[in-house]
Structure formats: C-alpha cells, structure tokens
Design an enzyme around this catalytic site. Structure first.
Site, PDB file in Angstrom:
ATOM      1  N   ARG A 273      76.019  27.437  11.514  1.00 52.24           N
ATOM      2  CA  ARG A 273      76.595  28.785  11.399  1.00 52.24           C
ATOM      3  C   ARG A 273      75.946  29.631  12.474  1.00 52.24           C
ATOM      4  O   ARG A 273      74.712  29.670  12.590  1.00 52.24           O
ATOM      5  CB  ARG A 273      76.424  29.380   9.999  1.00 52.24           C
ATOM      6  CG  ARG A 273      75.000  29.493   9.536  1.00 52.24           C
ATOM      7  CD  ARG A 273      74.866  30.329   8.283  1.00 52.24           C
ATOM      8  NE  ARG A 273      73.602  30.102   7.632  1.00 52.24           N
ATOM      9  CZ  ARG A 273      72.439  30.620   8.025  1.00 52.24           C
ATOM     10  NH1 ARG A 273      72.384  31.415   9.076  1.00 52.24           N
ATOM     11  NH2 ARG A 273      71.330  30.338   7.372  1.00 52.24           N
ATOM     12  N   HIS A 277      72.906  33.947   7.558  1.00 51.19           N
ATOM     13  CA  HIS A 277      73.486  33.429   6.309  1.00 51.19           C
ATOM     14  C   HIS A 277      74.503  34.414   5.716  1.00 51.19           C
ATOM     15  O   HIS A 277      75.589  34.030   5.302  1.00 51.19           O
ATOM     16  CB  HIS A 277      72.373  33.167   5.290  1.00 51.19           C
ATOM     17  CG  HIS A 277      72.866  32.874   3.909  1.00 51.19           C
ATOM     18  ND1 HIS A 277      73.418  31.664   3.556  1.00 51.19           N
ATOM     19  CD2 HIS A 277      72.915  33.652   2.795  1.00 51.19           C
ATOM     20  CE1 HIS A 277      73.784  31.698   2.282  1.00 51.19           C
ATOM     21  NE2 HIS A 277      73.487  32.898   1.798  1.00 51.19           N
ATOM     22  N   TYR A 286      63.719  33.271  11.085  1.00 46.96           N
ATOM     23  CA  TYR A 286      63.539  31.840  10.790  1.00 46.96           C
ATOM     24  C   TYR A 286      64.154  30.886  11.810  1.00 46.96           C
ATOM     25  O   TYR A 286      64.061  29.675  11.651  1.00 46.96           O
ATOM     26  CB  TYR A 286      64.064  31.508   9.380  1.00 46.96           C
ATOM     27  CG  TYR A 286      65.525  31.847   9.135  1.00 46.96           C
ATOM     28  CD1 TYR A 286      66.540  30.976   9.528  1.00 46.96           C
ATOM     29  CD2 TYR A 286      65.886  33.029   8.498  1.00 46.96           C
ATOM     30  CE1 TYR A 286      67.881  31.278   9.288  1.00 46.96           C
ATOM     31  CE2 TYR A 286      67.221  33.342   8.258  1.00 46.96           C
ATOM     32  CZ  TYR A 286      68.204  32.465   8.653  1.00 46.96           C
ATOM     33  OH  TYR A 286      69.522  32.766   8.421  1.00 46.96           O
TER      34      TYR A 286
HETATM   35  C1  LIG Z   1      71.348  27.883  -8.261  1.00 47.69           C
HETATM   36  C2  LIG Z   1      71.198  28.883  -7.127  1.00 47.69           C
HETATM   37  N1  LIG Z   1      70.026  28.981  -6.468  1.00 47.69           N
HETATM   38  C3  LIG Z   1      69.903  29.859  -5.458  1.00 47.69           C
HETATM   39  C4  LIG Z   1      70.961  30.660  -5.100  1.00 47.69           C
HETATM   40  C5  LIG Z   1      70.834  31.639  -3.937  1.00 47.69           C
HETATM   41  N2  LIG Z   1      71.560  31.075  -2.783  1.00 47.69           N
HETATM   42  C6  LIG Z   1      72.797  31.505  -2.465  1.00 47.69           C
HETATM   43  S1  LIG Z   1      73.402  30.715  -1.130  1.00 47.69           S
HETATM   44  C7  LIG Z   1      72.008  29.785  -0.971  1.00 47.69           C
HETATM   45  C8  LIG Z   1      71.860  28.793   0.160  1.00 47.69           C
HETATM   46  C9  LIG Z   1      72.731  27.620   0.036  1.00 47.69           C
HETATM   47  O1  LIG Z   1      72.627  26.865   1.217  1.00 47.69           O
HETATM   48  P1  LIG Z   1      73.631  25.741   1.587  1.00 47.69           P
HETATM   49  O2  LIG Z   1      74.038  24.982   0.374  1.00 47.69           O
HETATM   50  O3  LIG Z   1      73.048  24.947   2.702  1.00 47.69           O
HETATM   51  O4  LIG Z   1      74.920  26.521   2.096  1.00 47.69           O
HETATM   52  P2  LIG Z   1      75.091  27.466   3.350  1.00 47.69           P
HETATM   53  O5  LIG Z   1      74.980  28.875   2.812  1.00 47.69           O
HETATM   54  O6  LIG Z   1      74.025  27.133   4.334  1.00 47.69           O
HETATM   55  O7  LIG Z   1      76.443  27.209   3.888  1.00 47.69           O
HETATM   56  C10 LIG Z   1      71.085  30.095  -1.957  1.00 47.69           C
HETATM   57  C11 LIG Z   1      69.739  29.484  -2.079  1.00 47.69           C
HETATM   58  C12 LIG Z   1      72.173  30.534  -5.813  1.00 47.69           C
HETATM   59  N3  LIG Z   1      73.252  31.257  -5.524  1.00 47.69           N
HETATM   60  N4  LIG Z   1      72.270  29.639  -6.808  1.00 47.69           N
END
Ligand SMILES: Cc1ncc(C[n+]2csc(CCOP(=O)(O)OP(=O)(O)O)c2C)c(N)n1
Length: 376
Positions: A273, A277, A286
């Site tokens: 991306r 985020h 980071y």
């Molecule tokens: C169970 C849970 N833990 C933490 C979060 C906070 N959170 C939202 S998005 C995210 C990152 C997810 O990363 P990834 O699966 O790699 O997807 P990306 O956003 O990088 O596309 C987190 C930790 C959440 N929504 N749900």
C-alpha cells in the site's frame, strides 16, 4: 486545455506525460494466454483507473474535513481488480475487507454508493450510514457486511461456502484479508474447516507487507502466506499482486477448482500500500520514504498501461480518454454525494434493536418446552 489536465496524483506515465515502463515479450505472451478478450482487458484497466481516482478523491475529502476516516486501496488495484474479475457478482458470494475499494467497484458498486458511505449520508446502501466506511454490503451483489475485528469475515465466508455446498449450488465464496490478519485464530480455523469439508471458497490474502506499522517478519515466520496452505491440505499460490493478469489467472484457477468441487485455495497477492494504513496514521514512523518510492515505481497501473500499449490495445488518446472519463465520473459522484441528505436523527436506532412483536409468554409454535427430565 481541459483534455491536457493531468488527473490529480495520476501515476507517472498515465496520459503519456512520462515514458511508460517497457512491456517485455513474456508479459505480452502472458496477455495472450490470459483468455481475456480485448474488451475485458480494457475493462480491467478502466476499473483500476476508476479505483485510483476515487481513492484520491476520498483522501481529498478527508483532508478537507468532510470525510472522517479513509482506508486506501492505492497500490492494491491490480490485486483486487484481477481477483474480482474471476468471480460472478450476484451469483458468487463476497466477504471483502475494509481495503477492498477497487474490488467493490470492479464487481458493481458505484463511486456514488461508496462516497455515500464515506460521507455517512442517509442513502448509503451498505448500512444507511451506520457502519464505518469500507464495510461493504450489497444484497444485489451478494456482498456480506463485515465486522470490524479483523479476520471475523473468514469463518463467516466459510459458513457461506458450506451452505452453498449443502444446497448443491455452485456459487463460490471470495474472502479477502491482509497479511496481518493471517496471525488471527479466525484465519487458521477457517482454512482448516474449509479444507476438511472441501468447501468452495477462495481465501485471498492481499499481502502489503504491513499490519498497520508491524512488518511482515514480525507477523509470521514463513516467507510467504501461501506457504501455510499445505499445512491445511489445500493448494496455495503466491503471485505478483501488482500484475493484474497474474492475479486474475491464479484466482480464476482457484474459482474453477472450487466450482468443480475441488475445494478451497489460498491465493496470496504480494503487493504494497503506497498510502499510510489509514488517514489516521503517519507511516513515516515505521517505514522509509525510499521503500515507499521503490514500490511506487512498480505501480500496477502504468505497468498494465505499458502492456496494453505494447499489445496495440491502447494509444495515447485512448489512455487519456479513460482517465478523463473516470475523473468525470468521480467528480459527478462527489457532487451528488455531497448534496445527499444527512441521516434522519429520528432513525438513529433503526436496525440496532429488535423492532418486531415484543417477546412474551406466548405458547411456542414448537409445542411445550422439554423440561430437563424429558430431554436427553
Ligand atoms: C481483532 C482485531 N485486532 C486489531 C484490530 C485493529 N486493526 C485494524 S486493521 C489492522 C491491521 C490489519 O493488517 P492486515 O491484515 O495486514 O491488513 P492491511 O490493513 O495491511 O491491509 C489492525 C491491527 C482489529 N480491527 N481487529
């Protein structure tokens, strides 16, 4: 002159203002092998451009203070559009995740519908402005609304695939998630169950190397998400997620296998991306600017444009037309969504609480309750 206008933030190369990356012989051969007709190939490109311009508009609205929160698909367009093209909207089922804007557009959401959700306007078809943006939902398109805890869509999608199998229907379920989500229990339980029961589901991981600020090597000890497929007893494929045709081919193969009763597949699209985020985080804390710039140089849109030009399917004028038409569509959708009414405060609790007949001591339609003594 209006037609010389470079769409805001359009990648270098679009519109022919900078040289496009050269498309090699191998890529041209891959285009020939894709099985897609010229119109379909041009359609993939159009969808990627629409997604990019809508995404840029969403950030503008956020920075203007009009949209509280934005998550972006920039950089993911090839992965999402390529995957979406392998399914049949309205027949197959979709459990996208919050980053799937390009997929949502590709399978039939309009920019207007998405902007209604982003701006929390009354007509938002996903939730009537009750969900966060990016929680796509459409009965018409068979898109099921997600919960915000990441990964919860995975067992839900597996349940839908189980229902299709039990009903003897040939629908395939798409479920997507990021690399970070593959550290969640829901991912492992979902894949395990789907593999045991050979369910028609495609697990689509958009590996963009980060879970917010957490880099891949801190999320998992194997180099590829797809490496995990073997442990559950299903095929896994890791593809270049910035190559729309490579993604399409891998996902189409997975869909065909699932539809023919061959069970699930884990497909990993390796991408990046190029935005933070979300509109709420600062990615300078980071990751380096050099890293981001290196990935921007691999932008999937100019890359596909170079291929279409090398294949003689797009010329300079055609390219400019696609960007201009998409920009006009996004501009019109923005005006329309900004003019749409806010939700009626009187409807605040609608769909939040049960609104049917009050529960009371009426006799059960299933007969008298079995007491402990009568039950097993
Ligand atoms: C169970 C849970 N833990 C933490 C979060 C906070 N959170 C939202 S998005 C995210 C990152 C997810 O990363 P990834 O699966 O790699 O997807 P990306 O956003 O990088 O596309 C987190 C930790 C959440 N929504 N749900």
């Amino acid at each position: 002159m209006a037609d010389e206008r470079k769409p805001a933030g359009a990648p270098a190369g679009s519109g022919g203002r900078a040289p496009l990356p050269a498309a090699g012989r191998e890529e041209l051969e891959a285009l020939g092998r894709s099985g897609l007709g010229n119109d379909q190939l041009l359609g993939l490109h159009r969808q990627m451009v629409r997604a990019r311009l809508l995404d840029q508009r969403m950030w503008q609205l956020n920075r203007q203070g009009l949209a509280p929160f934005v998550i972006s698909a920039q950089g993911h367009e090839a992965a999402q559009v390529g995957a979406g093209a392998a399914f049949v909207p309205g027949h197959d089922f979709f459990y996208p995740y919050y980053r799937d804007y390009a997929l949502a557009l590709a399978i039939g959401f309009t920019p207007y519908e998405i902007l209604l959700g982003l701006l929390a306007r009354a007509g938002d078809p996903a939730s009537g402005a009750r969900q966060m943006p990016g929680h796509f939902n459409s009965r018409r398109l068979h898109v099921v609304s997600q919960s915000s805890p990441v990964g919860t869509q995975i067992p839900q999608a597996v349940g839908t695939a189980l229902a299709s199998k039990l009903r003897g229907e040939d629908a395939v379920t798409y479920v997507s998630f990021g690399d970070g989500t593959t550290a969640e229990g829901d991912f492992h339980e979902g894949l395990n169950f789907a593999a045991i029961h050979r369910l028609p589901v495609v697990f689509f991981c958009e590996n963009n190397q980060y879970a917010i600020s957490e880099p891949l090597e801190k999320e998992m000890a194997v180099p590829r998400v797809a490496d995990r497929a073997a442990a559950y007893g299903m095929p896994g494929a890791s593809v270049d997620g910035n190559d729309v045709l490579a993604v399409y081919r891998a996902v189409r193969e997975a869909v065909e296998r699932a539809r023919a009763g061959g069970g699930p597949t884990l497909v990993e699209a390796v991408t990046y991306r190029t935005t933070p985020h979300s509109s709420d985080d600062d990615d300078r804390t980071y990751r380096t600017r050099e890293e981001v710039e290196a990935w921007k140089a691999r932008d999937p849109i100019p890359r596909f444009e170079a291929l279409l030009r090398a294949a003689g399917l797009l010329d300079e004028a055609g390219l400019r037309r696609v960007w201009q038409e998409a920009q006009a569509e996004v501009d019109a959708a923005t005006d329309q969504a900004l003019a749409a009414p806010e939700p009626d405060p009187g409807e605040l609790t609608r769909h939040l609480f049960y609104e049917g007949k009050p529960f009371g001591p009426e006799p059960s339609p299933y007969g008298p309750r079995l007491g402990r003594a009568g039950g097993a």
